[in-house]
Scaffold this active site. Structure first.
Site, PDB file in Angstrom:
ATOM      1  N   CYS A 114      15.685 -14.122 -48.124  1.00 19.38           N
ATOM      2  CA  CYS A 114      14.823 -13.062 -48.666  1.00 19.38           C
ATOM      3  C   CYS A 114      15.608 -11.969 -49.381  1.00 19.38           C
ATOM      4  CB  CYS A 114      13.974 -12.453 -47.551  1.00 19.38           C
ATOM      5  SG  CYS A 114      12.913 -13.665 -46.717  1.00 19.38           S
ATOM      6  N   HIS A 252      11.171  -5.983 -50.420  1.00 19.71           N
ATOM      7  CA  HIS A 252      10.818  -7.361 -50.067  1.00 19.71           C
ATOM      8  C   HIS A 252       9.476  -7.334 -49.356  1.00 19.71           C
ATOM      9  CE1 HIS A 252      10.700 -11.285 -48.383  1.00 19.71           C
ATOM     10  NE2 HIS A 252      11.011 -10.899 -47.162  1.00 19.71           N
ATOM     11  N   ASN A 282       4.757 -13.572 -48.211  1.00 14.90           N
ATOM     12  CA  ASN A 282       6.214 -13.469 -48.264  1.00 14.90           C
ATOM     13  C   ASN A 282       6.744 -14.633 -49.099  1.00 14.90           C
ATOM     14  OD1 ASN A 282       8.977 -13.545 -47.790  1.00 14.90           O
ATOM     15  ND2 ASN A 282       8.812 -13.047 -45.619  1.00 14.90           N
TER      16      ASN A 282
END
Length: 325
Positions: A114, A252, A282
């Site tokens: 990520c 993020h 996500n």
């Protein structure tokens, strides 16, 4: 005059298939209410069999080049952040390079999950500043749906697929100008002690299989809030700025709770935080550039704005970068 890496344009791409919580609840033991309350996610995009990390990355890169008004022949560096490459090797970035038609320059992948886009941007920035390249396409692209365990309702509802990209160009800027564009400061970190909190239980050298994502969400949340607040402070200090100077934070998009907690810890008003997790879920390395491009195209982020990018991912890896766009 000093060379800075200046953002010339951004682009993004999503799979054709949007999947709402209600639709997901038909195949997973969950509910729309359960997902929304705990994560803020209402929708995600899942790649069809003919959609891959490379196809999404190529589409995002082309959109970014078009927005920048830059021909692909000028690109001499492609850095692609992904945890879900098309193949073990070669790098998916080389497929993007071939599709764009910018042969002969550098093209490689970065793996930091990520945080991958922050790592990729940091690498590209360093190479542009040292003269190894003049024009870079930096991409975050994922097909995370390929590595989800669809029997694990605690993780499979959290993720989606997508890609985002930016075009960076090495430009001589006058640092005496407080509005000089470009990447101002970046800080990146990792701590491998926490591997078992967020990982994939497979790989070529261990199991010979792709494996599935495993996560201990509560522990990840605790580390994320602390690590992100610390690295944001670190970058602000390096840049000689305060949180009040920031026009936008592009974080993020892990879940709404982490976004809220990090903003509170830094005293940032929620209206300064770009939030797209409700629409995209996500998307790992694609998350930050996808959110950035969304906010640029809807008019929130404008030329001259001071933007903070930040992310944390498996490894743990984490980082932040302050950019005048």
């Amino acid at each position: 005059m000093t060379i800075r890496s200046v953002v010339r344009g951004s682009g993004s791409a999503l799979p054709r298939h949007a999947v709402s919580n209600a639709e997901l609840a038909q195949r997973v033991d969950t509910t729309d209410e359960w997902i929304t309350e705990r994560t803020g996610i209402r929708n995600r995009y899942l790649a069809d069999p003919d959609e891959t990390t490379s196809t999404l990355a190529i589409a995002a890169a082309r959109a970014a080049l078009e927005a920048a008004g830059i021909d692909a022949s000028r690109v001499d560096l492609i850095v692609l952040a992904t945890a879900t490459p098309d193949q073990t090797f070669p790098a998916t970035a080389t497929q993007v390079q071939h599709a764009l038609g910018c042969h002969g320059g550098m093209a490689f992948d970065v793996a930091a999950v990520c945080s991958g886009f922050l790592y990729a941007m940091g690498v590209a920035d360093s190479m542009l500043k040292t003269g190894m390249a003049k024009c870079a396409v930096v991409i975050g692209a994922e097909t995370f749906s390929r590595i989800l365990d669809w029997e694990d309702r605690g993780t499979c509802v959290l993720f989606g697929d997508g890609a985002g990209a930016i075009v960076l160009e090495a430009v001589d800027v006058d640092l005496a100008d407080p509005l000089a564009p470009g990447i101002i400061a970046t800080r990146l970190h990792a701590d491998g002690r926490h591997n078992q909190l967020l990982y994939v239980d497979g790989g070529p050298s261990t199991t010979g299989t792709v494996g599935k994502l495993r996560m201990k969400g509560r522990e990840v949340f605790r580390h994320a809030v602390v690590n992100l607040a610390e690295v944001l402070t670190e970058v602000l200090e390096a840049a000689g700025k305060t949180s009040a100077d920031i026009d936008w934070v592009v974080p993020h998009q892990a879940n709404a709770r982490i976004l809220d907690a990090t903003a509170r810890k830094l005293g940032l008003p929620p209206e300064k935080v770009v939030v797209t997790v409700h629409d995209h879920a996500n998307t790992s390395a694609a998350s930050v550039p996808l959110a950035f491009d969304t906010a640029v195209r809807d008019g929130r982020i404008k030329p001259g704005d001071l933007v903070m990018f930040e992310a944390m991912g498996g490894g743990f890896t984490w980082g932040a970068s302050l950019v005048r766009v």
